[in-house]
Enzyme design. Structure first.
Site, PDB file in Angstrom:
ATOM      1  N   ASP A  16      -3.234   8.509  -1.256  1.00  0.00           N
ATOM      2  CA  ASP A  16      -3.498   7.442  -0.161  1.00  0.00           C
ATOM      3  C   ASP A  16      -5.035   6.962  -0.558  1.00  0.00           C
ATOM      4  O   ASP A  16      -5.212   5.738  -0.818  1.00  0.00           O
ATOM      5  CB  ASP A  16      -3.442   7.800   1.213  1.00  0.00           C
ATOM      6  CG  ASP A  16      -3.858   6.876   2.319  1.00  0.00           C
ATOM      7  OD1 ASP A  16      -3.711   5.582   2.175  1.00  0.00           O
ATOM      8  OD2 ASP A  16      -4.534   7.296   3.328  1.00  0.00           O
TER       9      ASP A  16
ATOM     10  N   ASP B 279     -20.331  16.767 -25.363  1.00  0.00           N
ATOM     11  CA  ASP B 279     -19.021  16.679 -25.352  1.00  0.00           C
ATOM     12  C   ASP B 279     -18.525  15.142 -24.597  1.00  0.00           C
ATOM     13  O   ASP B 279     -17.637  14.943 -24.064  1.00  0.00           O
ATOM     14  CB  ASP B 279     -18.425  17.698 -24.062  1.00  0.00           C
ATOM     15  CG  ASP B 279     -19.327  17.694 -22.838  1.00  0.00           C
ATOM     16  OD1 ASP B 279     -20.273  16.852 -22.654  1.00  0.00           O
ATOM     17  OD2 ASP B 279     -18.935  18.504 -21.805  1.00  0.00           O
TER      18      ASP B 279
ATOM     19  N   HIS C  94       3.454   7.071   5.423  1.00  0.00           N
ATOM     20  CA  HIS C  94       2.311   7.773   5.910  1.00  0.00           C
ATOM     21  C   HIS C  94       1.472   6.988   7.082  1.00  0.00           C
ATOM     22  O   HIS C  94       0.905   7.449   7.869  1.00  0.00           O
ATOM     23  CB  HIS C  94       1.595   8.103   4.820  1.00  0.00           C
ATOM     24  CG  HIS C  94       0.497   6.920   4.325  1.00  0.00           C
ATOM     25  ND1 HIS C  94       1.089   6.271   3.266  1.00  0.00           N
ATOM     26  CD2 HIS C  94      -0.608   6.586   4.618  1.00  0.00           C
ATOM     27  CE1 HIS C  94       0.107   5.426   2.871  1.00  0.00           C
ATOM     28  NE2 HIS C  94      -1.043   5.589   3.726  1.00  0.00           N
TER      29      HIS C  94
ATOM     30  N   HIS D  60       0.834  -1.179   0.082  1.00  0.00           N
ATOM     31  CA  HIS D  60      -0.185  -0.033  -0.013  1.00  0.00           C
ATOM     32  C   HIS D  60       0.808   1.202   0.106  1.00  0.00           C
ATOM     33  O   HIS D  60       0.958   2.074  -0.650  1.00  0.00           O
ATOM     34  CB  HIS D  60      -1.195   0.072   1.164  1.00  0.00           C
ATOM     35  CG  HIS D  60      -1.717   1.286   1.419  1.00  0.00           C
ATOM     36  ND1 HIS D  60      -2.479   1.897   0.569  1.00  0.00           N
ATOM     37  CD2 HIS D  60      -1.536   2.001   2.433  1.00  0.00           C
ATOM     38  CE1 HIS D  60      -3.024   3.144   1.110  1.00  0.00           C
ATOM     39  NE2 HIS D  60      -2.418   3.217   2.216  1.00  0.00           N
TER      40      HIS D  60
ATOM     41  N   GLU E 125       0.336   5.992  12.836  1.00  0.00           N
ATOM     42  CA  GLU E 125      -0.921   5.476  12.966  1.00  0.00           C
ATOM     43  C   GLU E 125      -0.921   3.919  13.263  1.00  0.00           C
ATOM     44  O   GLU E 125      -1.629   3.378  14.151  1.00  0.00           O
ATOM     45  CB  GLU E 125      -1.898   5.729  11.736  1.00  0.00           C
ATOM     46  CG  GLU E 125      -3.110   5.161  11.793  1.00  0.00           C
ATOM     47  CD  GLU E 125      -4.161   6.105  12.614  1.00  0.00           C
ATOM     48  OE1 GLU E 125      -3.552   7.349  13.185  1.00  0.00           O
ATOM     49  OE2 GLU E 125      -5.271   5.790  12.913  1.00  0.00           O
ATOM     50  N   ASP E 126      -0.250   3.178  12.439  1.00  0.00           N
ATOM     51  CA  ASP E 126      -0.530   1.840  12.314  1.00  0.00           C
ATOM     52  C   ASP E 126       0.720   0.881  13.146  1.00  0.00           C
ATOM     53  O   ASP E 126       0.641  -0.074  13.564  1.00  0.00           O
ATOM     54  CB  ASP E 126      -0.645   1.197  11.133  1.00  0.00           C
ATOM     55  CG  ASP E 126      -1.932   1.612  10.491  1.00  0.00           C
ATOM     56  OD1 ASP E 126      -2.799   2.199  11.179  1.00  0.00           O
ATOM     57  OD2 ASP E 126      -1.938   1.355   9.016  1.00  0.00           O
TER      58      ASP E 126
HETATM   59 MN    MN Z   1      -3.034   4.485   4.043  1.00  0.00          MN
END
Ligand code: MN
Length: 746
Positions: free
Chosen positions: A165, A285, A98, A74, A102-103
């Site tokens: 993300d 269009d 990133h 990811h 958090e993880d």
């Molecule tokens: Mn992520």
């Protein structure tokens, strides 16, 4: 350093291997990333990027995604998306890292010492955004959430990483439960795609929208995609023919160009069908070709050639070069009737316009290290500046320019706070928990006794900050305090507090009035037992008030004399006084203290309920007149308000009023400025208001349709202190070149 030794197995040649785990599973994907970066920036040092990659791979070791893949794919794909957008090294490192805070329980300090302040700052920003719960069913909320996300980030690269993300998560949404798919898809359509749009990032927005649409309305998505595809297939030959014709004609006129075919995206078609209630055959269009050339002059040249060749469909020519869209999109659009009656759109733009159309704000980082250098950069800065101007910002543009690269706050005048349930409340800067409480509900505000911010008790005059979670502590039967008026920032809270205070005072006034009448009756020997309810009602009506209560209240405020009232109530018991100087009710002073917020006074009398009429909104310094409104106090109108002139047939309800000295109240004035549509006007406008210290409550610019789009109208609401200041502001605005007229709107 490590370049000296080829590294067939990742990690093996690192001087200090960050991870003992083999990372070679990701090595091919990582190598591709390096290749992408080098394509655009051949001199980019890759060590830091490799370091971020190894760091993240070690931290995510053993974690898997819902699809069963190792988690590390990811962040690697997110970095790929950023590399495709040609973002800088900080951004790509952030993409790789990133999710580690958090993880994986990595601290920001660890990131900071390993990768520096810029990367740590961006990772922190992305982590903070991840914590925001974005559940909303209401459109109004979606707009607040979008603004909040933008307001919370200090570095716009945080938003770009967040969008990358989200894009990868949307591309891999399949493996999640249907429930989550719906929620994430909806959030993408309501929050992230509009942010991408607002930042001009057309490419990423398009993909986010189509993916969101596909998950939310699979039936409609398939149907539209199918009809687009079948129309494209059946017109394929025609389109090829058209492209060839265009290429030849342009070459003959020496206009260098690339010609691309383009098909309108399903979500965009879907919206158009829904918005305009038309069938897909009326979408002119749907099929388009795009001509990308080298100069603005050649854009118009190409347009002429197209119109010479095919018949333009009336009303379909749009010049977004002369008038760019708010997100700075520029192009010429026209629709023409092609061979065999196939309508198609032609978009014409320069390379640079193309880049901005695709990548928007991210284009700022593109080619930054290229040779084009300064001019390029200045254009980008102008772009951002104009973006901000469109976003109706105050503030010094030069200051903004100096900080734009790392410190971008697009909504400095607003603060976004949350209820414990995750509802976003938008408030003006420095708003207090009381403003928050009233924004939730009037009852919550009225019964507010305290507040917790992020779990801790704070004083009620605390200034809320972005992202604060606010819990209001309430107590039934508690009443707002006058002190609150000193620190609330919203009109809503102010009005509600005033209302309660006025109501409480009125209750007191009624009580005082009734007692006063009784006392006066005793003193003068009037027997109140003989006075009937009908008598009271008659006298009340006589004084122009609706109810007996109002009569008492007026007595309590000292507006009428008790003796006069008694004379009218019991004419048989009491002779009229030969001379009646304006009496004062001695009790009133005890109950009604001086209110610093009083801006208008009834001449010669203190402590009467007075409010400014909404219809004419008089401001300090203007000639005013009071009108006794039933049960609500005295409405103060501007002397030339047409409303009050109509009302004044009841001459006895007119009352003389004057502006109180020393009050620090400001007045909201609405104005319309008619101007030429040229850049920089908003800037000049806001700097006039700024130098006069006038707060802007709202400001909206739009094209002046009556002038065929040539002019613009700026509608704004500003706070002024008095008439003279307003006059100064208006005459300064009139002096701005291009301003045709200024009018005050009631
Ligand atoms: Mn992520």
């Amino acid at each position: 350093m490590s370049d000296l030794v080829p590294t067939p197995v990742a990690g093996a040649a690192q001087p200090t291997p960050i991870t003992p785990q083999p990372t070679h599973v990701f090595e091919p994907l990582y190598r591709e990333l390096e290749a992408k970066i080098l394509q655009v920036r051949p001199n980019e040092p890759l060590e830091v990027i490799r370091k971020a990659y190894l760091f993240a791979a070690a931290k995510h070791e053993g974690q898997t995604r819902k699809s069963g893949e190792p988690y590390m794919v990811h962040p690697l794909y997110v970095a790929h998306i950023l590399a495709d957008m040609q973002m800088d090294s900080v951004c790509i490192q952030t993409g790789l890292l990133h999710d580690v805070v958090e993880d994986c329980g990595v601290t920001l300090d660890q990131i900071k010492s390993a990768f520096g302040d810029a990367v740590a700052g961006c990772v922190d920003g992305v982590t903070k955004l991840a914590k925001i719960k974005v559940y909303s069913r209401e459109d109004r909320q979606a707009e607040s959430v979008r603004k909040m996300l933008l307001a919370m980030v200090k570095d716009i690269r945080v938003v770009i990483v967040k969008l990358a993300d989200r894009l990868h998560n949307m591309r891999t949404l399949e493996s999640l439960s249907p429930d989550k798919q719906q929620r994430i898809a909806q959030e993408t359509l309501e929050v992230y795609a509009p942010i991408a749009h607002r930042l001009g990032m057309g490419k990423i927005r398009g993909e986010l929208e189509d993916l969101g649409f596909q998950y939310l309305e699979p039936g409609a998505f398939d149907e539209i995609r199918h009809s687009i595809e079948s129309r494209r297939m059946s017109s394929e030959d025609v389109l090829v023919q058209i492209r060839e014709t265009v290429k030849t004609k342009l070459a003959r006129e020496n206009i260098p160009s690339r010609v691309e075919g383009r098909v309108k995206r399903p979500y965009s078609v879907f919206q158009k069908l829904r918005r305009q209630k038309i069938s897909i055959d009326q979408v002119y269009d749907l099929l388009a070709i795009r001509i990308i050339t080298d100069s603005v002059k050649n854009c118009y040249g190409a347009l002429g050639i197209i119109h010479n060749e095919w018949h333009p469909i009336p009303g379909r020519i749009k010049d977004f070069i002369a008038i760019p869209r708010p997100n700075l999109y520029q192009s010429l659009h026209t629709s023409v009737m092609g061979p065999g009656g196939v309508a198609f759109e032609v978009q014409i733009r320069t390379e640079e316009m193309h880049r901005i159309a695709e990548d928007g704000i991210a284009a700022h980082w593109k080619y930054k290290e290229g040779k084009k250098g300064q001019q390029q950069d200045e254009r980008q800065i102008a772009w951002l500046r104009q973006l901000v101007e469109w976003q109706q910002e105050l503030g010094d543009p030069s200051e903004f320019m100096s900080t734009l690269k790392t410190d971008l706050n697009l909504y400095p005048e607003e603060v976004y706070a949350f209820s414990p349930a995750g509802r976003v409340i938008v408030l003006p800067k420095d708003a207090s928990p009381i403003d928050f409480a009233y924004a939730i509900h009037t009852d919550v505000g009225n019964s507010c006794v305290g507040a917790k911010v992020n779990g801790r008790i704070v004083p009620l005059k605390y200034a809320l900050k972005n992202g604060d979670v606010v819990e209001i502590l309430t107590q039934t039967n508690h009443l707002p305090s006058k002190d609150w008026l000193g620190y609330v920032k919203t009109a809503r809270a102010r009005n509600k507090i005033r209302h309660v205070i006025n109501t409480t005072e009125r209750v007191k006034a009624i009580e005082i009035g009734e007692k006063h009448l009784d006392r006066e009756a005793r003193r003068l020997g009037v027997q109140m037992r003989r006075v009937t309810k009908e008598d009271l009602e008659r006298v009340a009506a006589d004084y122009g008030v609706a109810k007996i209560e109002d009569l008492y209240a007026s007595l309590g405020y000292g507006k009428f004399s008790a003796r006069q009232v008694l004379t009218k109530l019991a004419p048989d018991q009491l002779e009229p006084e030969p001379e009646t100087p304006r009496p004062t009710a001695p009790t009133q002073q005890q109950s009604l203290e001086n209110d610093k917020d009083v801006v208008v006074r009834v001449k010669g009398v203190d402590d009467v309920l007075v409010y400014l009429a909404k219809c004419c909104n008089p401001i300090r310094g203007e000639a005013i007149v009071g009108y006794i409104s039933r049960g609500k106090g005295i409405a103060v109108h501007s002397l030339n308000c047409s409303n009050v002139q109509n009302l004044m047939y009841e001459i006895e309800r007119k009352i003389e009023v004057e502006w109180a000295r020393g009050a620090s109240e400001t007045f909201i004035v609405r104005m319309k400025v008619y101007t030429d549509d040229r850049p920089g006007i908003l800037n000049q406008l806001t700097s006039i208001l700024f130098s006069e210290n006038c707060n802007i409550r709202s400001l909206e610019a739009q094209g002046d349709d009556e002038r065929g789009g040539e002019g613009a109208i700026v509608a704004m609401a500003v706070e002024v202190k008095e008439k003279k200041q307003l006059e100064r502001v208006i005459s300064s605005i009139r002096r701005i070149g291009g301003v045709r007229d200024v009018e005050r709107v009631q």
